[in-house]
Every structure is written in C-alpha cells, then in structure tokens.
Motif scaffolding. Structure first.
Motif, mmCIF file in Angstrom:
data_model
loop_
_atom_site.group_PDB
_atom_site.id
_atom_site.type_symbol
_atom_site.label_atom_id
_atom_site.label_comp_id
_atom_site.label_asym_id
_atom_site.label_seq_id
_atom_site.Cartn_x
_atom_site.Cartn_y
_atom_site.Cartn_z
ATOM 1 N N MET A 280 19.882 6.465 6.393
ATOM 2 C CA MET A 280 18.648 5.909 5.823
ATOM 3 C C MET A 280 19.023 4.769 4.882
ATOM 4 O O MET A 280 19.861 4.919 4.003
ATOM 5 N N VAL A 281 18.361 3.596 5.121
ATOM 6 C CA VAL A 281 18.645 2.422 4.291
ATOM 7 C C VAL A 281 17.761 2.479 3.049
ATOM 8 O O VAL A 281 16.554 2.670 3.146
ATOM 9 N N ASN A 282 18.358 2.331 1.876
ATOM 10 C CA ASN A 282 17.599 2.348 0.609
ATOM 11 C C ASN A 282 17.386 0.923 0.124
ATOM 12 O O ASN A 282 18.300 0.109 0.130
ATOM 13 N N GLY A 283 16.141 0.633 -0.273
ATOM 14 C CA GLY A 283 15.824 -0.688 -0.800
ATOM 15 C C GLY A 283 15.640 -0.643 -2.308
ATOM 16 O O GLY A 283 15.653 0.410 -2.944
ATOM 17 N N SER A 284 15.401 -1.807 -2.894
ATOM 18 C CA SER A 284 15.176 -1.916 -4.347
ATOM 19 C C SER A 284 13.983 -2.841 -4.603
ATOM 20 O O SER A 284 13.558 -3.600 -3.719
ATOM 21 N N PHE A 285 13.425 -2.774 -5.831
ATOM 22 C CA PHE A 285 12.252 -3.580 -6.197
ATOM 23 C C PHE A 285 12.623 -4.582 -7.285
ATOM 24 O O PHE A 285 13.364 -4.256 -8.219
ATOM 25 N N ASN A 286 12.079 -5.792 -7.129
ATOM 26 C CA ASN A 286 12.230 -6.841 -8.140
ATOM 27 C C ASN A 286 11.157 -6.613 -9.214
ATOM 28 O O ASN A 286 9.958 -6.718 -8.946
ATOM 29 N N ALA A 287 11.609 -6.284 -10.424
ATOM 30 C CA ALA A 287 10.657 -5.941 -11.496
ATOM 31 C C ALA A 287 9.688 -7.073 -11.801
ATOM 32 O O ALA A 287 8.500 -6.849 -12.085
ATOM 33 N N TRP A 288 10.166 -8.315 -11.762
ATOM 34 C CA TRP A 288 9.294 -9.456 -12.062
ATOM 35 C C TRP A 288 8.194 -9.585 -11.015
ATOM 36 O O TRP A 288 7.041 -9.849 -11.350
ATOM 37 N N LEU A 289 8.573 -9.411 -9.749
ATOM 38 C CA LEU A 289 7.563 -9.538 -8.693
ATOM 39 C C LEU A 289 6.585 -8.359 -8.721
ATOM 40 O O LEU A 289 5.403 -8.519 -8.401
ATOM 41 N N VAL A 290 7.099 -7.182 -9.103
ATOM 42 C CA VAL A 290 6.194 -6.040 -9.256
ATOM 43 C C VAL A 290 5.152 -6.333 -10.343
ATOM 44 O O VAL A 290 3.954 -6.072 -10.189
ATOM 45 N N THR A 291 5.648 -6.873 -11.444
ATOM 46 C CA THR A 291 4.723 -7.236 -12.539
ATOM 47 C C THR A 291 3.727 -8.285 -12.075
ATOM 48 O O THR A 291 2.525 -8.216 -12.392
ATOM 49 N N LEU A 292 4.253 -9.275 -11.314
ATOM 50 C CA LEU A 292 3.360 -10.321 -10.804
ATOM 51 C C LEU A 292 2.289 -9.732 -9.895
ATOM 52 O O LEU A 292 1.113 -10.126 -9.960
ATOM 53 N N SER A 293 2.680 -8.764 -9.069
ATOM 54 C CA SER A 293 1.684 -8.139 -8.177
ATOM 55 C C SER A 293 0.619 -7.400 -8.984
ATOM 56 O O SER A 293 -0.563 -7.386 -8.620
ATOM 57 N N PHE A 294 1.013 -6.759 -10.100
ATOM 58 C CA PHE A 294 0.038 -6.065 -10.957
ATOM 59 C C PHE A 294 -0.934 -7.066 -11.597
ATOM 60 O O PHE A 294 -2.139 -6.813 -11.671
ATOM 61 N N VAL A 295 -0.374 -8.217 -12.052
ATOM 62 C CA VAL A 295 -1.238 -9.248 -12.641
ATOM 63 C C VAL A 295 -2.255 -9.736 -11.621
ATOM 64 O O VAL A 295 -3.454 -9.892 -11.917
ATOM 65 N N VAL A 296 -1.782 -9.968 -10.395
ATOM 66 C CA VAL A 296 -2.703 -10.414 -9.340
ATOM 67 C C VAL A 296 -3.757 -9.341 -9.071
ATOM 68 O O VAL A 296 -4.947 -9.633 -8.893
ATOM 69 N N ALA A 297 -3.347 -8.066 -9.065
ATOM 70 C CA ALA A 297 -4.290 -6.965 -8.823
ATOM 71 C C ALA A 297 -5.363 -6.914 -9.902
ATOM 72 O O ALA A 297 -6.551 -6.704 -9.620
ATOM 73 N N VAL A 298 -4.950 -7.092 -11.165
ATOM 74 C CA VAL A 298 -5.923 -7.081 -12.271
ATOM 75 C C VAL A 298 -6.891 -8.253 -12.150
ATOM 76 O O VAL A 298 -8.111 -8.112 -12.333
ATOM 77 N N CYS A 299 -6.346 -9.447 -11.830
ATOM 78 C CA CYS A 299 -7.211 -10.633 -11.688
ATOM 79 C C CYS A 299 -8.189 -10.463 -10.536
ATOM 80 O O CYS A 299 -9.363 -10.846 -10.627
ATOM 81 N N VAL A 300 -7.696 -9.878 -9.446
ATOM 82 C CA VAL A 300 -8.591 -9.616 -8.309
ATOM 83 C C VAL A 300 -9.699 -8.653 -8.727
ATOM 84 O O VAL A 300 -10.878 -8.848 -8.397
ATOM 85 N N SER A 301 -9.317 -7.603 -9.460
ATOM 86 C CA SER A 301 -10.306 -6.605 -9.891
ATOM 87 C C SER A 301 -11.360 -7.237 -10.798
ATOM 88 O O SER A 301 -12.569 -6.981 -10.652
ATOM 89 N N TYR A 302 -10.922 -8.051 -11.766
ATOM 90 C CA TYR A 302 -11.871 -8.684 -12.692
ATOM 91 C C TYR A 302 -12.817 -9.624 -11.936
ATOM 92 O O TYR A 302 -14.034 -9.636 -12.175
ATOM 93 N N THR A 303 -12.224 -10.404 -11.001
ATOM 94 C CA THR A 303 -13.058 -11.313 -10.197
ATOM 95 C C THR A 303 -14.034 -10.520 -9.343
ATOM 96 O O THR A 303 -15.202 -10.904 -9.185
ATOM 97 N N ALA A 304 -13.558 -9.395 -8.790
ATOM 98 C CA ALA A 304 -14.423 -8.577 -7.939
ATOM 99 C C ALA A 304 -15.609 -8.032 -8.725
ATOM 100 O O ALA A 304 -16.746 -7.997 -8.222
ATOM 101 N N LEU A 305 -15.359 -7.585 -9.958
ATOM 102 C CA LEU A 305 -16.459 -7.079 -10.790
ATOM 103 C C LEU A 305 -17.496 -8.161 -11.067
ATOM 104 O O LEU A 305 -18.709 -7.913 -11.048
ATOM 105 N N ASN A 306 -17.042 -9.358 -11.346
ATOM 106 C CA ASN A 306 -17.973 -10.461 -11.588
ATOM 107 C C ASN A 306 -18.693 -10.884 -10.313
ATOM 108 O O ASN A 306 -19.873 -11.240 -10.346
#
Length: 713
Positions: free
Chosen positions: A1-27
């Motif tokens: 089984m091949v194990n991968g890793s996550f880039n913390a900066w990109l994970v954070t960036l994805s969370f920021v995008v998710a929050v912005c999408v959520s705020y835009t969706a509410l509006n």
C-alpha cells in the motif's frame, strides 16, 4: 500500500476557499430568495456556476494537497464532469432556498440528494486520476465521508433558510460564523474521503508529468476566489440598487398615500372632505336601501364664525375650526362619518338610526358640546352650531337631495337665531331657492346699477346742526323692491362680493359728497362703513385716495367707520393703516363701540376721531341705569382720549335729553330722520340749515388740526 502526504499550506488554502464559498453561498441564498421573479433565473444560473466552481476548486486544491511518491496525471473529461456535478449540486441547493419555507422532512430529503451529489463530485474527481491500478476505498471511511456530506448539506440548507433574510450586522456576523462551520464540514467530508482512498504499491500514472502541484493549486484558487469576489461584488452592488429601489418605492408609496389622503381629507382638520363624504354617503344609502335602514345627514354651521375670524384673524379662525372638529369627533359613534366641506361647515352621517329621535339626541349632544368656551390665542371664544337634519328615505333617496335638504334646514336654524337644530320640511325649499336667487341677483345688481346709497344725518346734540351723514347701502331689486342691507350684506360677506360692494359704496359716497358741494350745499362729511375684509386689503389706502381723487373731494369730508373687531385684529398692523389714512386727512371712527373688546393701550395709539355707541346701549338708556352708566363711561373715556362721541339709534326726546346731560357730541336715529335718498337729504339740509353757506364757519367746525382737536370741537 502506497502512503501519501498532505501539503499543510494547500490544505489551509482549501479551507479558506471552502469558507469563502460558504459565505458567498449564504449571500446568494439570501439574494435568490428575495429576487424578483424575472431575475430569479439569472441569479440561479450565475450563482450555481460561481458556487459550483468554488466548491469544485476547494476539492481540486485538496486533491493537489495530497502527494504520492509518483507523479500524478488527471483525465480532463472526468475532471470536467466532476465540475459539472458541483455546478448542478449548487443549483439544486439554490432552488431549494427559493421556497418560502421548508419542513424538516423536505430539508432532510434535499440534504440526502445534495450530499450524494457532493460525494459524487468528490469521487468522480478522484476517479479522474489516471492511476493504474485503480484507487480503492476503505468502506467505513467511504460511508463516513458520504454521511458527513449529507449532514453538511443539511446544516447548509438549514442555515440558508435561517440567515437568508435581512442585512443587519447581527446577520453578517452569524453568516461569517456559519461560513466557518460550513467550511470545516466541507473540508471534513473531503479529507475523510481522501483518507478512505487506497493506492497499490506498484501504482503508476499514465501520462504523468512533473508539473508543480502547488502552483497549479494557487492558480485554481486564484481563479476561484476571483470568481467568488466578483460574485460578492455583484451581490453588494445589486443589494445597494435594490435598497435604493426599495427606498424610492417606499417614498413613492408614501407620497401616493399622502396624495390620496390629501385628495380625500381636509388639510386643516384631517376630517374627510366633500369627495370622501359623498362616497361614504352613497355607500350608507346603498346599505340602508338593501337592509331597509334609515340614516340621518346633519349639516352644521358655526354661528358668528365670520365675526370671530375677523376678530382673531385667519390663524385664530383655523384654530377654532380644529378645536370644533375635535369636539364634534368626541360626540360620534365609530360608524358615523364627520366631514368638513368648506369654511365653517361640517357634515355628519349618522347611519343605522332607528328614527328621528336618534338624530335629535345626536344633535342635542352636538349642541351641548359647544356649551363650554373655546380657548383660542389666550381668548375665551363662545360659538354654537346651527344644525340642519335630513333623514333617509323620507327626505330624499339620493345623496345630493339629503345634503341639499339638510343644508336648507341648517339655514332655517340660522334664520331663527342659531344654536339650535331643525329637521327638514318641504316648505324650506322656498328659503333655499330664495337664497340662491338672492346671491345671483346680488351679482347682477353690481353690473346693472341696482345698488343705491341712502343717507342718515348725524346731528349735533347741543346745537341741532347737521354737518355729517352716514351712507347706508340699499338694493333696489327689480321684483322685491327696496332690500335692506341686513338681508344681503351677510350674503355678500360669505361670497366675497363685499369687496366690490364696499369699494362701490366708498366711491359713490365721495362722488355724492362732492356733488352736494357743487349744488351749493354746505360741505357735509360722509361716513361709510368698512368691513373687516375690506379693511385688510393691502391696497386699501390707494383705493381711498383713488376714490377721493376721482370725486375731487377733500379727504376731511370722508369718514370711515370700522368695528372694534376689525381694528383689534392684528392691532399693530391696523394702527399703521389707520395712521396712513389719518395722515391724508380722512376721519376715522369706531362703530358699535362697546359690543366687542378693545385694548385701551391700543385705543390710545390709534389715530381715531370718534366713537359710536351701539344702539343696544341706547335702546333702554333712560329706563336702565346700567345702560346709562355704560354710556356715561364710554363718553368719559372718549373725551379723556380727545375723541368725539356719537350715539346711534336715538328715537325719543328722553333719550336725546339724557345724552345731552351726559355730554354726548352727536346722535343719529329716527328721532331726527331715517335714512333717505340723496335728493331728500339735500332738501332736508337746505331746510334745516336755511340754505346758508358760511365757508369760514364750516371749515372751523369740520376741520381742526389733529393736535389741537378737543372733545368739544
């Protein structure tokens, strides 16, 4: 089984995008829910694309944040399919929130559909990785990611409904916090799905390149956030336009409501006007006709209102009308309608009455409400209503007939002295018709020369000499004969004809005084009565000067008689007008002195020449000690102010002797002579004064410089 890793900066960036999408969706949810029907489709389409691209970008950035020991490659068509699924899921969510309300069951069902769609987007995106062998998933984590997607969708839909209304700072804070929760839920679903993926040890990607996933993620994030920012800017701008449009619509609605109110209500008393009253009366008649009911129409006119208005001025008159309207309101039932139809006239509809006794009781209550005085401009004013009543159906089946008949009954109440009510009777038709004919005839009289002046001499009490006279108007009607002023002057004041009639009297009196002089008579001063309305004309002094100039008459031979109420209204202005008249040489007297109210301080400031004692004090002056005391007080007051005194209404030798004893200067009345035509007056003067004319003696009698004039002059 091949194990991968996550880039913390990109994970954070994805969370920021998710929050912005959520705020835009509410509006977006708020805007779609409140948009006008014709704009809903546009906002749904644009919002679905912006929201879908944002959600897809977050998932794709999350995928790029995951790295394997081998380079990865993506199948473009499958990637685009995952983007399309994201747009469709976003559109579905926005459609759901366009509904006015949704039950929990409906929300749950919609959350299942939406959650499965998000899971489909995620796993189709994962399927776009061109890896051999294919990715497998750990079942428990796979199911957990789908459950998280459904729960996140339910929470998102519930928040959409809860926070879609309003734009206050509380709503904005709540949307921000909700966006953080939704962003965390979306990331939780994505990374749970990522942890569920399993890669074989010998896996490799077909067509893989060594492209930098960080830069690709930043580019995608930039485009996504840019799109979301543009969407938010459009939302804010649209909200601003909508707010302005709403403000304009509210202002327009308020203006229309105000215009509607002004069109149907009296601006002074806020009562219904004639337009609204007629409509309500028609409705009341229709209802009474269908149900066999009865209604009463009451017309009320305030007694002595014109005199009060002249005394207190228009402002005082307006205040009295408002206070009277308030008192009348307090006497009504909720079903009754009270309206002001003009001037000092009010009209009332009393519907669903049992009979005339109900209307009579109402009229009695209205009369009693006027028993207390009105406190207007620091003055206690007493007035009363004259009321006329007509009843449906016996007095008329049409609104116009009921109003006309109640109006005729009201004039009958006025004719008998006011402060009473009268039910309509057919005989009153004649009175109403007579009044209309009288008004029309009076207008014609000015044009056809039917008006004429009669003259009543003013006699010196001690010497019996006649040096002045009062001009009294008469109307020689072609059918009625000689009409006394009491029958048409009040009508002239109501209709405004008094201004034209008053100017005609002034000019005719000046012409006649000059004509007597040209005939060789000793100069006689002519007194004319001037109404309060005429006295308040801005060009009064110009009119007087014009009349004197046209007649070539010296001003000293003209005397103007004014009532106390006329000069006491705006006393400062009156003093200025009187001063101008006095300065050109016109004599001024106060008529009916003692019947109104005077401020002695102003009386001293007025440039007056004479006070005329009202006939009501002279009538019983011999038999009534109180009247004698009043007359004596007026004479003493006038002489102390260096004014002459004339008594009117003298009819007996005893009255004249008492006036002589009290020091009165002049008198007029039937004891000497009633009013007579100009020719008859000239003959009387020739006989009375022997036809002799001594210019020096006459001038010394009639013209004394104002500063040297005494009570005896």
């Amino acid at each position: 089984m091949v194990n991968g890793s996550f880039n913390a900066w990109l994970v954070t960036l994805s969370f920021v995008v998710a929050v912005c999408v959520s705020y835009t969706a509410l509006n977006l949810a708020s805007r779609v829910a409140t948009a006008q029907r014709r704009y809903v489709g546009m906002w749904l389409a644009g919002g679905a694309v912006a929201m879908g691209v944002g959600i897809w970008s977050m998932h794709f950035i999350g995928m790029l944040a995951f790295s394997l020991p081998i380079p990865l490659a993506y199948d473009i068509p499958k990637t685009l399919i995952s983007l399309l699924i994201a747009v469709l899921v976003s559109g579905f969510a926005l459609v759901i929130v366009t509904r006015r309300r949704a039950s929990l069951v409906r929300l749950a069902g919609s959350a299942v559909v939406m959650g499965l769609g998000i899971a489909a987007m995620h796993y189709s995106g994962m399927g776009a990785i061109r890896i051999v062998p294919l990715i497998t998933y750990e079942p428990k984590l796979l199911i957990a990611s789908i459950v998280i997607a459904i729960l996140a969708s339910f929470v998102a839909l519930w928040l959409f409904f809860q926070l879609r209304g309003g734009a206050s700072w509380r709503i904005l804070v709540q949307r921000t916090l909700a966006s953080l929760v939704m962003g965390a839920a979306i990331c939780g679903m994505h990374y749970t799905g990522m942890f569920a993926s399993q890669f074989a040890p010998d896996s490799y990607c077909v067509g893989a390149t060594s492209a930098n996933s960080t830069w690709l993620a930043l580019i995608i994030a930039g485009f996504s956030l840019g799109g979301l920012l543009i969407t938010m800017i459009l939302l804010l701008y649209d909200s601003h336009l909508e707010s302005r449009s709403r403000q304009h619509a509210t202002a327009l609605e308020s203006a229309n409501a105000r215009l509607q109110h002004l069109a149907t209500h009296d601006s002074l008393t806020e009562l219904p006007n004639r337009l609204l009253f007629d409509d309500r009366l028609s409705q009341a008649i229709s209802y009474a006709e269908r149900h066999g009911g009865r209604i009463a129409v009451l017309v009320l006119d305030l007694d002595r209102f014109k005199m009060i208005n002249d005394s207190l001025g228009h402002h005082g008159g307006d205040e009295l009308l408002k206070e009277a309207a308030n008192r009348l309101r307090g006497m009504l039932r909720k079903s009754d309608t009270l309206a002001r139809t003009g001037g000092d006239e009010f009209v009332l509809i009393a519907d669903e009455i049992e009979g005339e006794s109900d209307a009579e009781q109402l009229a009695q209550r209205l009369l009693e409400s006027f028993a207390r005085s009105f406190h207007i401009l620091d003055v206690d004013i007493h007035t009363s209503p004259s009321i006329g009543i007509s009843v449906y159906p016996q007095d008329g089946a049409r609104a116009s007939d009921l109003i006309k008949h109640a109006d005729a009954a009201m004039y009958h109440s006025k004719k008998v002295g006011g402060n009473t009510y009268t039910f309509f009777a057919p005989s009153m038709h004649e009175f109403a018709q007579e009044r209309v004919e009288l008004e029309n005839g009076l207008r014609r009289a000015l044009v056809k020369g039917e008006l004429e002046l009669h003259y009543q001499p003013k006699v010196h009490v001690t010497s019996g000499h006649i040096s002045s006279t009062e001009a009294l108007i008469r109307w020689r009607h072609p059918k009625r004969g000689l009409v006394p002023p009491g029958d048409f002057i009040p009508l002239a004041e109501e209709t405004g004809l008094i201004l034209q009639i008053g100017e005609w009297v002034l000019r005719q009196a000046c012409r006649q005084a000059r004509e007597w002089q040209l005939q060789g008579l000793a100069p006689v001063r002519v007194a004319v009565n001037m109404s309060a309305l005429q006295f308040r004309q801005k060009n009064l002094v110009d009119i007087v000067q014009s009349a004197l100039a046209d007649a070539d008459l010296e001003p000293t031979y003209l005397e103007i008689e004014l009532t106390e109420s006329a000069v006491m209204h705006n006393a400062a202005s009156s003093a200025a007008i009187l001063e101008r008249l006095s300065r050109i040489g016109v004599h001024i007297s106060i008529d009916d002195f003692g019947t109104g109210y005077s401020s002695l301080s102003y009386l001293r400031r007025f440039p007056l020449d004479k006070l005329k004692i009202d006939r009501s004090f002279i009538k019983d002056v011999v038999a009534n000690p109180e009247d004698a005391a009043i007359v004596h007080a007026i004479i003493s007051l006038a002489h102390s102010l260096r004014l002459k005194v004339i008594a009117e209404g003298v009819e007996t030798e005893q009255q004249l002797q008492l006036l002589r004893d009290l020091g009165c200067d002049q008198y007029q009345g039937f004891f000497c002579s009633p009013a007579m035509s100009a020719d008859e007056f000239a003959e009387m003067i020739r006989a009375h004064n022997g036809g002799k004319f001594d210019p020096l003696a006459t001038m010394s009698r009639l013209y004394v410089p104002r500063k040297r004039r005494t009570a005896a002059s």
